[in-house]
Design a protein around this motif. Structure first.
Motif, short mmCIF file in Angstrom:
data_model
loop_
_atom_site.label_atom_id
_atom_site.label_comp_id
_atom_site.label_asym_id
_atom_site.label_seq_id
_atom_site.Cartn_x
_atom_site.Cartn_y
_atom_site.Cartn_z
N TRP A 1 0.84 -1.19 0.00
CA TRP A 1 0.00 0.00 0.00
C TRP A 1 0.88 1.24 0.00
N ASN A 23 -2.90 0.25 -3.75
CA ASN A 23 -2.29 -1.03 -3.47
C ASN A 23 -1.64 -1.55 -4.75
N LEU A 31 -3.25 -2.47 -8.15
CA LEU A 31 -4.35 -3.39 -7.91
C LEU A 31 -5.62 -2.67 -7.48
N LYS A 32 -5.48 -1.62 -6.68
CA LYS A 32 -6.63 -0.90 -6.13
C LYS A 32 -6.23 0.54 -5.88
N GLU A 33 -7.13 1.44 -6.16
CA GLU A 33 -6.88 2.86 -5.93
C GLU A 33 -8.12 3.48 -5.29
N VAL A 34 -7.90 4.29 -4.23
CA VAL A 34 -8.98 4.97 -3.53
C VAL A 34 -8.62 6.46 -3.49
N ASP A 78 -9.26 -4.29 1.69
CA ASP A 78 -9.73 -4.17 0.32
C ASP A 78 -9.88 -2.72 -0.12
N GLY A 79 -9.56 -1.78 0.79
CA GLY A 79 -9.62 -0.36 0.45
C GLY A 79 -10.95 0.30 0.74
#
Length: 186
Positions: A1, A23, A31-34, A78-79
């Motif tokens: 992260w 992440n 993989l993941k963006e917030v 998981d964000g």
């Protein structure tokens, strides 16, 4: 992260900076963006893990008197945003440390905040409730850049320009300052 900020091109958002949490896998693939939007400039500047969740501290700039100057966000792995807490006063979050049993600080999170020339330590529980506050420093500028915990104490590393209050033996300029803090202080 990883955390930081992204600039906004969204005309409905008046801020030029938005908090960013991302992440990546071991190859650097996203993989993941917030992205968290705020009407003022919001910069995610500290990140740590607490239990199986992610804690992020953000500084908000350009706030007026009586408005939050830092916000903590609690995300799951998981964000997804689980909780947030805004705190008041002028300050910059400079260090962040999660603590777990069996150490003397119990379970939770310790945040160092530089505000009005002092270092403030806040101890939060896993739900972001305040469990303790302590202030260190003198009449000039102090800053905590990092912290670690050992079996009995919390050790802050930073600098001090003061020669009064809880800062002494000043040699001139910004001296390296190490503070050893017992759990009973918080």
């Amino acid at each position: 992260w990883a955390c930081g900020y992204v600039t906004s091109s969204d005309s409905s958002n008046t801020s030029s900076k938005n908090g960013w949490l991302a992440n990546f896998d071991e190859n650097g693939t996203l993989l993941k963006e917030v992205v968290i939007k705020d009407p003022e400039d919001l910069t995610f500047n500290k990140l740590d893990l607490i239990y199986d969740n992610i804690i992020v501290c953000a500084n908000i700039f350009n706030r007026g008197a009586g408005e939050p100057s830092f916000i903590m966000y609690l995300f799951n792995k998981d964000g997804a945003l689980l909780n947030s807490r805004a705190d008041y006063g002028y300050g910059e979050v400079t260090a962040l440390k999660t603590v777990d049993p069996p150490g003397p600080f119990g379970t939770g999170l310790i945040v160092a905040l530089q505000s009005n020339n002092y270092i403030y330590l806040y101890k939060f529980d896993g739900g972001l409730g305040i469990n303790g506050v302590a202030r260190f420093g003198g009449t000039k500028i102090e800053r905590a850049n990092d912290m670690i915990d050992n079996d009995e104490n919390l050790i802050l590393a930073g600098f001090s320009s003061s020669n009064d209050g809880t800062a002494s033996n000043h040699l001139g300029g910004n001296d390296v300052w190490l503070l050893e803090i017992h759990a009973s202080t918080l």
